[in-house]
Design a protein around this motif. Structure first.
Motif, PDB file in Angstrom:
ATOM      1  N   SER A 243       0.827  -1.211   0.000  1.00  0.00           N
ATOM      2  CA  SER A 243       0.000   0.000   0.000  1.00  0.00           C
ATOM      3  C   SER A 243       0.862   1.262   0.000  1.00  0.00           C
ATOM      4  CB  SER A 243      -0.925  -0.015   1.218  1.00  0.00           C
ATOM      5  OG  SER A 243      -1.694   1.155   1.273  1.00  0.00           O
TER       6      SER A 243
ATOM      7  N   ASN B  19       0.704   3.999  -3.010  1.00  0.00           N
ATOM      8  CA  ASN B  19       0.370   5.398  -2.738  1.00  0.00           C
ATOM      9  C   ASN B  19       1.509   6.333  -3.097  1.00  0.00           C
ATOM     10  OD1 ASN B  19      -2.382   5.506  -1.609  1.00  0.00           O
ATOM     11  ND2 ASN B  19      -1.530   4.054  -0.157  1.00  0.00           N
TER      12      ASN B  19
ATOM     13  N   GLN C 296       1.547   7.600  -6.637  1.00  0.00           N
ATOM     14  CA  GLN C 296       0.602   8.664  -6.972  1.00  0.00           C
ATOM     15  C   GLN C 296       1.125  10.056  -6.629  1.00  0.00           C
ATOM     16  OE1 GLN C 296      -3.198   7.777  -5.217  1.00  0.00           O
ATOM     17  NE2 GLN C 296      -3.130   5.658  -5.906  1.00  0.00           N
TER      18      GLN C 296
END
Length: 93
Positions: free
Chosen positions: A51, A55, A58
């Motif tokens: 995760s 993230n 991005q």
């Protein structure tokens, strides 16, 4: 096919663990499923590590950023490729 992939993952992790400063390595798939863990790397952290990598992607234009997490005793470097996230745990010097 699965056995061959597992053997490849184990081989890569063993070669990473051969580095004297490395104390752990974890590999996770794109869904956070732990594909393998050695040393101080905990299989239960694979979803969280994946995760973080997803993230971080991005945050910028770089498709594969390297995330560094530092604790008092070690540095964890996390990198993601198309289908694989790898975390390498190294002792801090």
């Amino acid at each position: 096919w699965v056995a061959a992939m597992e053997a490849q993952v184990e081989s890569v992790m063993s070669s990473i663990m051969a580095n004297p400063d490395v104390v752990g390595v974890l590999c996770a798939d794109a869904n956070g499923l732990c594909l393998g863990a050695q040393g101080r790397a905990s299989p239960s952290s694979s979803g969280f590590i994946q995760s973080l990598a997803a993230n971080a992607r991005q945050l910028g234009e770089d498709e594969s950023p390297v995330i560094t997490v530092q604790t008092q005793s070690m540095t964890i470097m996390i990198s993601e490729s198309t289908d694989l996230t790898v975390a390498v745990y190294k002792l801090r010097s």
